[in-house]
Design a protein around this motif. Structure first.
Motif, short mmCIF file in Angstrom:
data_model
loop_
_atom_site.label_atom_id
_atom_site.label_comp_id
_atom_site.label_asym_id
_atom_site.label_seq_id
_atom_site.Cartn_x
_atom_site.Cartn_y
_atom_site.Cartn_z
N ASP A 113 7.54 10.75 -9.15
CA ASP A 113 6.15 11.08 -9.44
C ASP A 113 5.34 10.03 -8.68
O ASP A 113 5.50 8.82 -8.92
CB ASP A 113 5.91 10.99 -10.96
N TRP A 114 4.49 10.46 -7.75
CA TRP A 114 3.96 9.53 -6.74
C TRP A 114 2.89 8.58 -7.29
O TRP A 114 3.08 7.37 -7.31
CB TRP A 114 3.42 10.34 -5.55
N GLU A 115 1.78 9.13 -7.72
CA GLU A 115 0.62 8.26 -8.01
C GLU A 115 0.90 7.18 -9.07
O GLU A 115 0.49 6.03 -8.88
CB GLU A 115 -0.59 9.11 -8.42
N PRO A 116 1.60 7.48 -10.18
CA PRO A 116 1.79 6.42 -11.19
C PRO A 116 2.76 5.33 -10.75
O PRO A 116 2.87 4.30 -11.42
CB PRO A 116 2.37 7.17 -12.41
N ASN A 117 3.48 5.58 -9.66
CA ASN A 117 4.51 4.62 -9.26
C ASN A 117 4.18 3.79 -8.03
O ASN A 117 4.85 2.78 -7.77
CB ASN A 117 5.83 5.36 -9.02
N VAL A 118 3.19 4.21 -7.25
CA VAL A 118 2.86 3.43 -6.05
C VAL A 118 2.11 2.17 -6.49
O VAL A 118 1.19 2.24 -7.29
CB VAL A 118 1.99 4.25 -5.08
N LEU A 119 2.53 1.03 -5.97
CA LEU A 119 1.95 -0.24 -6.39
C LEU A 119 0.82 -0.68 -5.45
O LEU A 119 0.92 -0.54 -4.23
CB LEU A 119 3.02 -1.33 -6.43
N GLY A 120 -0.20 -1.20 -6.09
CA GLY A 120 -1.35 -1.67 -5.31
C GLY A 120 -1.31 -3.17 -5.09
O GLY A 120 -0.25 -3.80 -5.23
N GLU A 121 -2.46 -3.72 -4.82
CA GLU A 121 -2.59 -5.12 -4.40
C GLU A 121 -1.95 -6.13 -5.37
O GLU A 121 -1.31 -7.07 -4.97
CB GLU A 121 -4.06 -5.48 -4.24
N ASN A 122 -2.19 -5.89 -6.66
CA ASN A 122 -1.69 -6.86 -7.65
C ASN A 122 -0.27 -6.55 -8.12
O ASN A 122 0.13 -6.97 -9.19
CB ASN A 122 -2.62 -6.88 -8.86
N ALA A 123 0.40 -5.77 -7.31
CA ALA A 123 1.77 -5.34 -7.64
C ALA A 123 1.79 -4.53 -8.92
O ALA A 123 2.76 -4.58 -9.70
CB ALA A 123 2.71 -6.54 -7.73
N LYS A 124 0.68 -3.82 -9.17
CA LYS A 124 0.61 -2.92 -10.33
C LYS A 124 0.16 -1.55 -9.84
O LYS A 124 -0.55 -1.44 -8.84
CB LYS A 124 -0.40 -3.46 -11.34
N PRO A 125 0.60 -0.49 -10.56
CA PRO A 125 0.18 0.86 -10.14
C PRO A 125 -1.33 0.99 -10.19
O PRO A 125 -2.00 0.42 -11.06
CB PRO A 125 0.84 1.77 -11.17
N ASP A 126 -1.85 1.77 -9.26
CA ASP A 126 -3.31 1.98 -9.18
C ASP A 126 -3.51 3.45 -8.80
O ASP A 126 -3.90 3.77 -7.67
CB ASP A 126 -3.89 1.03 -8.12
N PRO A 127 -3.24 4.37 -9.78
CA PRO A 127 -3.14 5.81 -9.43
C PRO A 127 -4.43 6.41 -8.89
O PRO A 127 -4.39 7.39 -8.14
CB PRO A 127 -2.79 6.48 -10.77
N THR A 128 -5.56 5.81 -9.23
CA THR A 128 -6.81 6.43 -8.79
C THR A 128 -7.31 5.86 -7.47
O THR A 128 -8.26 6.37 -6.90
CB THR A 128 -7.89 6.19 -9.87
N ASN A 129 -6.66 4.83 -6.99
CA ASN A 129 -7.11 4.21 -5.75
C ASN A 129 -6.45 4.90 -4.55
O ASN A 129 -5.26 4.74 -4.30
CB ASN A 129 -6.75 2.72 -5.78
N GLN A 130 -7.25 5.67 -3.84
CA GLN A 130 -6.68 6.43 -2.72
C GLN A 130 -6.29 5.54 -1.55
O GLN A 130 -5.54 5.95 -0.67
CB GLN A 130 -7.69 7.49 -2.27
N GLN A 131 -6.81 4.30 -1.54
CA GLN A 131 -6.37 3.34 -0.52
C GLN A 131 -4.90 2.96 -0.76
O GLN A 131 -4.20 2.57 0.16
CB GLN A 131 -7.22 2.06 -0.60
#
Lengths: 988, 93
Positions: free
Chosen positions: A116-134
């Motif tokens: 499941d893509w969005e809840p698992n991709v990690l953002g800047e703080n090494a935490k998921p950021d499902p709403t951040n399209q960047q």
């Protein structure tokens, strides 16, 4: 059963087997190895996965089955896939030209995961950021938002461990350069793997990514995007390793075309779900759809709110499709299956479908060695091997004929039979014929001939001692057998240890050596004995000279023990030079040990080293070693390139670059060995050598006595170190073939030492008053000719390998020739003197030495002495015995094996009369012990104290005793001989 | 590589013990063991109790095996002579 009937049956069996062998040869094809027919060999090492934490036999077997299915789908005829060692799999693919595709298909782990893509991709703080399209990529998920490799690793390293059974990987390690912001190596499962090939460069550091977090490479650009270069390659997403579905949840994958309305018509992969997969699929897509619907901002394009799932194969995003929540508000029903699209070509879609069909490998496989041989090179190697074998065979037969005449003819015929049997066995088992196995075959020709030489020398000895020809043959075989069995058992042990412990290539050598040794025992001993015994009464061998057993013109009378100082010094000097050479020059290890890639090819247009280097430099291999070779058989303009270990795709890049500039000929071959494989080869060699030494020592200690085992070990060490020193001095490359040859040297050196020690053991009870050095001197003088003949006979076929074999065979042959020379030398001049020195410390030999020194003015004569008259009488008697045989007294001469020679008869008579044991006022304690334990023999007729030291004793019959006649006294003597047989020990 | 060079050096020097009277403790085999063990131990001691790698092995490294082999053989010889002397009814060879 009478001897005649027994011999007839044996000959009938030999003939029957010969016919059967010819039938097999005519009907069965020979299986050629990759080195002889061309193809690709891949060696993989199994690594654990979270689902399979241990690489065990069951996991390897499952992987093997899957790989076999994959190879079948490649359409390769007669592939060879087998386990090797504890954790390796060797895949041999004949006639496969594209090593890269073969590697991709066969060894790919093919671990397929759906996230499941969005809840698992990690953002800047090494935490998921499902709403951040960047972070997620939004509508361009899978391509946008990915990070450069270095940044992705740094981000992933911030995550704490989250260990679950369904994780796709374990902890992963990377070597990074912070200053240059580059990932230098990785991912690897262990820190040590990062530096196993090369040391870590200064300024680099190891970064750990914990289990539960995984880097996935962004989607590859498809062909159109590649042309536009719109997408940056090698960017990575960092995701929670929490897959929703895995490859085991799908079934029936197929390559198809996108044929729906408005579809692209591109190749895709379709598949169905298993029951569990269908349910999970529905649940996951429902959750994704609901999340998409919830996130839609009213009045905006719903597509911007679509959520995705990702398909990841072996750490690479294959596709990141979205779920249309308007069409599928309750998720997608998995009963109609699903599809994967993503810029496939037909070939890549087929390959993926095939991989999914065969399923994921239960373990991860690392490619540790890869080699590719062109078909023409293979054919050339085969021709060279066969030529070397044929020449080796012919020179051995020629030598046997020259040296043993009629006996040589029989031995030659036995060798022909041996060759036919052996080749039939190769086809019947079947054994895959490789270059190392051809080397084994050639060596066994020498071994087979050796067995004949040992027996023939014994037969000649018996006839010269006064036996009839028929009796000489019978006795010679009977008494020579145990030495042959001892020697062959040792060869078999070495072959067995090699087979168990060595790497795949060397196994072939070991197997043929073992089989050949067993077959040679049958043909060289049983068959020749039956033939000779049957011929025993024929006119062909009515004269001793027909067997090469005429008057012995030359007899070794050398003080071997006295001269051992000088031989020791010579060995010491050679070893000293070798030690300095090892220190100064070292050993030139081949890529088998050091890891790397070797490319050999002929070029259409001439090229200098500098020109080739410029091409390689453009590919990033400026530090490659380039060498021009003169090998007309490979073609013109042959170059050999050695670089660090290259993956098959990189090898193909190099080939393409060379082809573009110079034109690559049809003899392109390459070998790539990873560091793990080199370590495996080295460690298995060390284990094999130690195991061989232990087993061999135990065998010698059992068959002889433990004190005989120590000199044998010293001699073996001497041979191995001298061979290493020679390799260092001449700068020859050390390969796996060299290791196999070294281990064979162990066996061979021992073969020779056993022949010498066997005679020493036999002479010890025969010479109860002699110093040990005298016993050894006499033993040496008796067996030196035999020892030299067997060594020469083994060297002949090996020399043929060196002169006419290809590169691999030359490697074998060089080490073997050095080893055989050193082995023969050490048996005589190292092992025996060490044994002498050690045994002479025993109290019994110390007392004997003191007595002899007292009797001979402080010196110990080289040979145990007998009176000069007795010596002359013995010589005359031996001549008479030979003359009788030459006149053809075969009608009245018994061929019973137990008939004794005149020399033995002398011993018996003295024994019966009780003279000898106490004739010289010897201190009673020693001689009484000796005489009680050991019967008196010819040496008991020693010079009395005060008499001048007599001349050395010949081996001929003794004097001053009645000649043996076939009357009552003869019968009684024969009986006595039987009684004494065990006490005396038998000549071998 | 260094260990190989030291062992070879020890074995090479051991060959010359044949010129000495056989008074080694354990005889020629005792001398052999002493030469090999001595060469390796002293070689390692000179190298700081580490085994030099392939690239660090030089002629000098090989030569470092010599003192250890000689020293160990001398010790074994001295011990052998002492034992021979103290043995009842000792007899000089």
């Amino acid at each position: 059963m009478s001897d005649r009937r027994r011999n007839g049956l044996i000959l009938l069996l030999v003939l029957g087997l010969l016919v059967a062998s010819v039938v097999v040869l005519l009907q069965k094809p020979t299986r050629l190895g990759l080195d002889l027919q061309g193809g690709v060999e891949l060696v993989y090492q199994g690594k654990p996965t979270p689902q399979q934490p241990r690489v065990d036999a069951a996991a390897l077997d499952r992987a093997l089955e899957i790989m076999r299915d994959r190879v079948d789908q490649l359409g390769v005829a007669e592939p060879e896939i087998q386990r090797s060692g504890r954790d390796q799999i060797v895949v041999g693919l004949p006639d496969v030209k594209n090593a890269g595709r073969a590697q991709d298909q066969v060894g790919k782990t093919a671990q397929l995961f759906f996230y499941d893509w969005e809840p698992n991709v990690l953002g800047e703080n090494a935490k998921p950021d499902p709403t951040n399209q960047q972070v997620t990529g939004g509508t361009a998920a899978g391509r946008v938002g990915a990070l450069p490799y270095f940044e992705a690793v740094q981000l992933a390293a911030k995550r704490p461990p989250a260990v679950e059974r369904d994780n796709s990987t374990t902890d992963q390690f990377y070597l990074v350069d912070d200053a240059r912001k580059r990932v230098l190596r990785g991912p690897e499962d262990a820190v040590a793997d990062l530096t196993s090939e090369q040391a870590a460069p200064p300024g680099s550091k190891v970064v750990k990514v914990n289990q539960g977090t995984v880097l996935v490479r962004a989607e590859k650009p498809d062909a159109r995007e590649k042309k536009k270069a719109a997408v940056a390659p090698n960017r990575y997403y960092v995701i929670n390793d929490d897959p929703a579905l895995r490859g085991t949840d799908i079934r029936n994958p197929e390559q198809n075309f996108d044929q729906g309305p408005g579809s692209s018509g591109e190749p895709i992969v379709t598949f169905d779900f298993t029951d569990r997969g269908r349910r999970t699929w529905q649940n996951v897509t429902r959750a994704i759809a609901q999340r998409g619907a919830a996130s839609q901002v009213p009045g905006t394009d719903p597509q911007t709110a679509y959520q995705h799932f990702a398909i990841v194969l072996d750490g690479e995003l294959i596709s990141v499709p979205y779920i249309d929540f308007q069409q599928n508000p309750d998720g997608i029903d998995g009963s109609n299956g699903a599809e994967i699209s993503g810029g496939f070509t037909i070939q890549s879609a087929q390959d993926l479908a095939n991989l999914l069909t065969t399923g994921a490998l239960p373990i991860k496989l690392d490619l540790i060695s890869q080699s590719q041989v062109s078909a023409s090179l293979g054919k050339q190697a085969l021709n060279q091997g066969l030529l070397a074998s044929a020449i080796g065979f012919l020179v051995v037969v020629f030598f046997l004929l020259l040296f043993y005449r009629v006996l040589g003819l029989i031995a030659g015929a036995a060798l022909v039979i041996y060759a036919v049997y052996f080749y039939a066995l190769i086809e019947l088992i079947p054994i895959t014929l490789t270059l190392p196995s051809i080397a084994g075959l050639v060596l066994t020709i020498g071994v087979a001939a050796d067995a004949n030489i040992v027996i023939f020398e014994r037969v000649k000895e018996e006839i010269r001692a006064g036996r009839s020809i028929a009796a000489g043959i019978a006795t010679g075989y009977k008494r020579g057998l145990s030495a042959i069995i001892d020697a062959n058992v040792v060869t078999l042990m070495t072959a067995f240890i090699l087979f168990i412990l060595a790497t795949a290539g060397v196994k072939g050598f070991a197997f043929t050596l073992g089989i050949g040794t067993i077959v040679s025992l049958f043909t060289a001993v049983l068959a020749t004995q039956a033939a000779l015994s049957t011929m025993g009464r024929s006119r062909l061998i009515s004269r001793p000279s027909a067997l090469g057993a005429g008057e012995q013109r030359f007899r070794w009378r050398f003080d071997f023990m006295g001269a051992s100082k000088w031989f020791f010094s010579m060995s010491g000097l050679i070893l000293l030079i070798g030690a300095l050479a090892i220190g100064g020059k070292g050993l030139s290890f081949g890529i088998d040990f050091e890891s790397g890639t070797r490319i050999t090819t002929n070029l259409d247009r001439p090229a200098t080293e500098a020109q080739v280097r410029s091409v390689l430099a453009a590919e990033g291999y400026a530090d490659a070693k380039i060498q021009r070779l003169q090998d007309p058989q490979l073609g013109r303009n042959v170059v050999q390139i050695r670089t660090a270990n290259l993956q098959p795709a990189k090898v193909q890049d190099v080939r393409a670059a060379l082809n573009q500039r110079f034109g690559v000929g049809n003899n392109f071959s390459n070998d790539s060995i990873g560091p793990t494989f080199g370590q495996t080869v080295a460690s298995s060699a060390v284990v094999a050598i130690i195991a061989s030494l232990l087993v061999i020592s135990a065998y010698i200690a059992l068959r002889f006595e433990w004190k005989y085992a120590v000199p044998v070990l010293i001699a073996l060490m001497h041979d191995l170190l001298i061979t290493s020193g020679v390799y260092s001095l001449v700068g020859r490359e050390v390969t796996t073939s060299t290791v196999a040859a070294l281990l064979t040297i162990l066996g061979y050196s021992l073969y020779d030492t056993i022949i010498v020690f066997d005679r020493v053991r036999e002479n010890v009870p025969r010479m109860p008053r002699a110093a040990f050095s005298q016993i050894v001197n006499r033993s040496m003088s008796e067996v030196l000719t035999r020892s030299l003949a067997t060594s020469f006979c083994t060297v002949l076929p090996v020399l043929a390998l060196l002169l006419f074999g290809g590169e691999t065979l030359k490697d074998f042959a060089f080490a073997l020739i050095v080893g055989i020379a050193s082995g023969t030398y050490s048996s005589v001049f190292i092992a025996s003197p060490v044994l002498t020195h050690w045994k002479e410390r025993e109290s019994v030999y110390t007392r004997r030495r003191r007595r002899i020194e007292k009797e001979h003015g402080g010196k110990v004569p080289a040979y145990a002495a007998v009176g000069a008259e007795a010596q002359e009488e013995r010589r005359r008697e031996a001549e008479e015995a030979q003359a009788r045989n030459a006149r053809g007294r075969r009608v009245t001469t018994s061929d019973e094996p137990e008939e004794i020679s005149p020399q033995e008869f002398d011993d018996l008579v003295r024994d019966l009369h009780g003279d000898g044991a106490k004739t010289d006022g010897e201190p009673p304690e020693e001689e009484e012990v000796d005489a009680a334990a050991e019967p008196p023999a010819e040496e008991e007729v020693e010079a009395e104290p005060g008499k001048p030291p007599p001349a050395a004793a010949p081996a001929g019959p003794s004097s001053s005793t009645p000649k043996p006649k076939r009357d009552k006294s003869k019968r009684s003597s024969s009986t006595a001989a039987k009684r004494r047989g065990k006490r005396h020990g038998r000549r071998r | 590589m260094a260990v190989l060079a030291w062992v070879m050096m020890g074995l090479a020097l051991w060959h010359f013990t044949i010129f000495l009277p056989d008074r080694f403790w354990g005889g020629i085999v005792g001398a052999f063991l002493a030469a090999i063990v001595g060469a390796v131990l002293v070689g390692m001691a000179i190298s700081g109790f580490a085994v030099p790698g392939e690239d660090d092995t030089t002629i000098l490294t090989a030569a470092e095996g010599a003192p250890g082999a000689l020293l160990a053989m001398a010790l074994v010889y001295a011990e052998g002579t002492r034992r021979e002397r103290t043995r009842p009814g000792a007899h000089a060879a």
